[in-house]
Design a protein around this motif. Structure first.
Motif, PDB file in Angstrom:
ATOM      1  N   ASN A 143       0.802  -1.177  -0.084  1.00 50.90           N
ATOM      2  CA  ASN A 143      -0.013  -0.040   0.049  1.00 50.90           C
ATOM      3  C   ASN A 143       0.928   1.346   0.024  1.00 50.90           C
ATOM      4  O   ASN A 143       0.416   2.254   0.217  1.00 50.90           O
ATOM      5  N   VAL A 144       2.237   1.246  -0.282  1.00 51.51           N
ATOM      6  CA  VAL A 144       2.827   2.315  -0.372  1.00 51.51           C
ATOM      7  C   VAL A 144       2.455   3.036  -1.553  1.00 51.51           C
ATOM      8  O   VAL A 144       2.266   2.168  -2.902  1.00 51.51           O
ATOM      9  N   ARG A 145       2.769   4.640  -1.702  1.00 49.71           N
ATOM     10  CA  ARG A 145       2.344   5.107  -2.902  1.00 49.71           C
ATOM     11  C   ARG A 145       3.557   5.976  -3.125  1.00 49.71           C
ATOM     12  O   ARG A 145       3.872   6.857  -2.382  1.00 49.71           O
ATOM     13  N   ILE A 146       4.248   5.881  -4.405  1.00 44.54           N
ATOM     14  CA  ILE A 146       5.404   6.896  -4.703  1.00 44.54           C
ATOM     15  C   ILE A 146       5.107   7.485  -5.971  1.00 44.54           C
ATOM     16  O   ILE A 146       4.524   6.842  -6.837  1.00 44.54           O
ATOM     17  N   GLY A 147       5.393   8.756  -5.847  1.00 45.12           N
ATOM     18  CA  GLY A 147       5.151   9.646  -6.918  1.00 45.12           C
ATOM     19  C   GLY A 147       5.846   9.590  -8.077  1.00 45.12           C
ATOM     20  O   GLY A 147       6.634   8.621  -8.315  1.00 45.12           O
ATOM     21  N   GLU A 148       5.842  10.640  -9.156  1.00 41.83           N
ATOM     22  CA  GLU A 148       6.261  10.682 -10.227  1.00 41.83           C
ATOM     23  C   GLU A 148       8.015  11.025 -10.231  1.00 41.83           C
ATOM     24  O   GLU A 148       8.258  11.817  -9.152  1.00 41.83           O
ATOM     25  N   ASP A 149       8.932  10.536 -10.815  1.00 43.89           N
ATOM     26  CA  ASP A 149      10.120  10.809 -11.254  1.00 43.89           C
ATOM     27  C   ASP A 149      11.107  10.751  -9.898  1.00 43.89           C
ATOM     28  O   ASP A 149      11.951  11.598  -9.536  1.00 43.89           O
ATOM     29  N   CYS A 150      10.742   9.989  -8.841  1.00 42.85           N
ATOM     30  CA  CYS A 150      11.339   9.774  -7.554  1.00 42.85           C
ATOM     31  C   CYS A 150      12.471   9.091  -8.072  1.00 42.85           C
ATOM     32  O   CYS A 150      12.737   8.241  -8.920  1.00 42.85           O
ATOM     33  N   VAL A 151      13.663   8.939  -7.107  1.00 38.32           N
ATOM     34  CA  VAL A 151      14.762   8.182  -6.954  1.00 38.32           C
ATOM     35  C   VAL A 151      14.913   7.534  -5.729  1.00 38.32           C
ATOM     36  O   VAL A 151      14.999   8.238  -4.756  1.00 38.32           O
ATOM     37  N   ILE A 152      14.831   6.034  -5.685  1.00 41.02           N
ATOM     38  CA  ILE A 152      15.100   5.306  -4.502  1.00 41.02           C
ATOM     39  C   ILE A 152      16.191   4.535  -4.680  1.00 41.02           C
ATOM     40  O   ILE A 152      16.495   3.574  -5.504  1.00 41.02           O
ATOM     41  N   VAL A 153      17.254   4.825  -3.799  1.00 37.56           N
ATOM     42  CA  VAL A 153      18.670   4.249  -4.118  1.00 37.56           C
ATOM     43  C   VAL A 153      18.822   2.776  -3.403  1.00 37.56           C
ATOM     44  O   VAL A 153      17.997   2.746  -2.415  1.00 37.56           O
ATOM     45  N   ALA A 154      19.752   2.378  -3.690  1.00 38.57           N
ATOM     46  CA  ALA A 154      20.084   0.804  -3.060  1.00 38.57           C
ATOM     47  C   ALA A 154      19.727   0.711  -1.737  1.00 38.57           C
ATOM     48  O   ALA A 154      20.214   1.452  -0.759  1.00 38.57           O
ATOM     49  N   GLN A 155      19.213  -0.537  -1.318  1.00 38.42           N
ATOM     50  CA  GLN A 155      18.900  -0.934   0.073  1.00 38.42           C
ATOM     51  C   GLN A 155      18.152  -0.117   1.080  1.00 38.42           C
ATOM     52  O   GLN A 155      17.993  -0.018   2.186  1.00 38.42           O
ATOM     53  N   ALA A 156      17.345   0.822   0.293  1.00 38.03           N
ATOM     54  CA  ALA A 156      16.189   1.470   1.051  1.00 38.03           C
ATOM     55  C   ALA A 156      15.112   0.788   1.320  1.00 38.03           C
ATOM     56  O   ALA A 156      15.036  -0.096   0.577  1.00 38.03           O
ATOM     57  N   GLY A 157      14.383   1.223   2.238  1.00 36.74           N
ATOM     58  CA  GLY A 157      13.065   0.481   2.528  1.00 36.74           C
ATOM     59  C   GLY A 157      12.103   1.519   2.980  1.00 36.74           C
ATOM     60  O   GLY A 157      12.236   2.438   3.815  1.00 36.74           O
ATOM     61  N   ILE A 158      10.910   1.284   2.530  1.00 31.68           N
ATOM     62  CA  ILE A 158       9.564   2.036   2.523  1.00 31.68           C
ATOM     63  C   ILE A 158       8.641   1.069   3.436  1.00 31.68           C
ATOM     64  O   ILE A 158       8.128  -0.016   2.511  1.00 31.68           O
ATOM     65  N   SER A 159       8.102   1.337   4.717  1.00 29.48           N
ATOM     66  CA  SER A 159       7.191   0.617   5.202  1.00 29.48           C
ATOM     67  C   SER A 159       5.821   1.000   4.888  1.00 29.48           C
ATOM     68  O   SER A 159       5.493   2.011   4.134  1.00 29.48           O
ATOM     69  N   GLY A 160       4.920  -0.049   5.125  1.00 24.05           N
ATOM     70  CA  GLY A 160       3.668  -0.065   4.637  1.00 24.05           C
ATOM     71  C   GLY A 160       2.688   1.218   4.819  1.00 24.05           C
ATOM     72  O   GLY A 160       3.040   2.089   5.592  1.00 24.05           O
ATOM     73  N   SER A 161       1.992   1.586   3.832  1.00 24.09           N
ATOM     74  CA  SER A 161       0.791   2.597   3.591  1.00 24.09           C
ATOM     75  C   SER A 161       1.860   4.233   3.670  1.00 24.09           C
ATOM     76  O   SER A 161       0.894   5.194   3.781  1.00 24.09           O
ATOM     77  N   SER A 162       2.877   4.260   3.383  1.00 23.88           N
ATOM     78  CA  SER A 162       3.452   5.607   3.639  1.00 23.88           C
ATOM     79  C   SER A 162       3.543   6.090   2.183  1.00 23.88           C
ATOM     80  O   SER A 162       3.221   5.274   1.200  1.00 23.88           O
ATOM     81  N   ARG A 163       3.626   7.383   2.038  1.00 24.86           N
ATOM     82  CA  ARG A 163       3.207   8.245   0.634  1.00 24.86           C
ATOM     83  C   ARG A 163       4.540   8.901   0.451  1.00 24.86           C
ATOM     84  O   ARG A 163       4.964   9.764   1.255  1.00 24.86           O
ATOM     85  N   LEU A 164       5.005   8.879  -0.678  1.00 29.52           N
ATOM     86  CA  LEU A 164       6.156   9.909  -1.192  1.00 29.52           C
ATOM     87  C   LEU A 164       5.698  10.673  -2.372  1.00 29.52           C
ATOM     88  O   LEU A 164       4.946  10.177  -3.220  1.00 29.52           O
TER      89      LEU A 164
END
Length: 350
Positions: A240-261
């Protein structure tokens, strides 16, 4: 491709003898590897001192170099120009052989020509594959998956049931799209009971997903990756994560449930985001940062827990002095005077 065509492609100003404007360029290489028929580039000013050593046929750079004898293409951003040139010289492979005889295609699968499906690939019932897409060897595509046009799925990719992938999406080897979200309910005895994850993952156009990255399906609804977002290797994106347009997520990053970028967020290496928070558009999260609260747009944070990047930098500059500062404070407490040059006030590492 000749130099004048390259200059036109990147909107650059070509300088040098006019006889060189029709020079044929066969490839792109780094400054020290490039030969007479290669184009090279200078994107980082720290390497300007290497210019005298190059043997390239031409160079992309942001400012003219008067002492350089080879043709120069001057552009505002050499690195961006390099990307455009390399996409022409080294495009993704086009579909070639159709469906390999060792691939397994279930019934009611729609494949729009041309598409390449490699050996040992599996596509289950009800899926749709757009024209120009390459499905590499050993790729698994579950039931009712929709994949757009011009995509490239490298070997070992898994796309589970009901997921949606846009156009021109690149998925590197062994990434998993649509694995179950990490959802369990505990009973009074502490036993964990699985909550079925019945949602899906939806990926926008022009996204790239790195090797061994995992994107979990939603419990209900969608996990969403916005158009143009680039995700590095070994990233975990929860349900249930929502990531917007043109984001950059670099190696070994982690995003927990239901967060929004929001849009254009940069999450540096090994950064972590807790669940159920929002990070505003155009924010930058430093490497190894731990974000535990929502952030407004254009935030710049570092550290764990994450704080203002400027404050974090100030703290880093005094860390080495802390043993000495502590010693002087203790001396003040005992003597009631100004800190002296006692042994306790010295840094043992100096």
């Amino acid at each position: 491709m000749i130099l004048s065509e390259i200059a036109s492609l990147v909107g650059g100003h070509l300088t040098g003898p006019e006889s060189a404007f029709d020079k044929q360029i066969l490839g792109v290489r780094s400054m020290l590897e490039a030969g007479p028929q290669d184009l090279t580039f200078l994107a980082n000013p720290k390497y300007r001192g290497e210019l005298s050593k190059i043997q390239a046929g031409a160079i992309l750079l942001s400012e003219p170099s008067p002492g350089l004898s080879i043709p120069q293409i001057v552009v505002p951003d050499p690195y961006l120009a390099l990307a455009r040139v390399m996409q022409v010289f080294y495009p993704l492979p086009s579909p070639r052989q159709g469906v390999h005889p060792q691939a397994h295609i279930s019934g009611n699968v729609f494949i729009e020509d041309p598409v390449e499906v490699g050996p040992a690939a599996v596509i289950l019932e009800g899926s749709r594959i757009g024209a120009g897409t390459v499905i590499g060897p050993g790729v698994f595509i579950g039931a009712r998956v929709v994949i757009g046009k011009g995509c490239y799925l490298h070997p070992g990719v898994v796309v589970r049931e009901d997921c949606r992938i846009g156009n021109r999406v690149i998925i590197q080897p062994n990434a998993v799209i649509g694995s179950d979200g990490f959802g369990y309910a505990a009973d009074p005895q502490g036993h964990r009971h699985k909550i079925p994850q019945i949602g899906r993952v939806t990926i926008g156009d022009d996204v790239e997903i790195g090797a061994n990255t995992t994107i979990d399906r939603a419990t209900f609804g969608e996990t969403v990756i916005g158009a143009g977002t680039k995700i590095d290797n070994l990233v975990q994106i929860a349900h249930n994560v929502r990531i917007g347009e043109d984001c950059v997520i670099v190696a070994q990053a982690g995003i927990s449930g239901s967060s929004r970028l929001g849009h254009r967020v940069i999450l540096a290496g090994q950064a972590g985001v807790v669940g159920h928070i929002e990070i505003g558009s155009d924010s930058m999260i430093g490497a190894q940062s731990g974000v535990a609260r929502s952030l407004p747009e254009k935030s710049r944070v570092s550290g764990s827990p994450a704080i203002s990047h400027k404050l974090w930098l100030r703290i880093q500059t005094i860390l080495g002095d802390l043993p000495g500062i502590l010693g002087r404070l203790r001396s003040l407490e005992r003597k009631g005077g100004t800190p002296g040059d006692s042994a306790e006030g010295r840094d043992d590492h100096e």
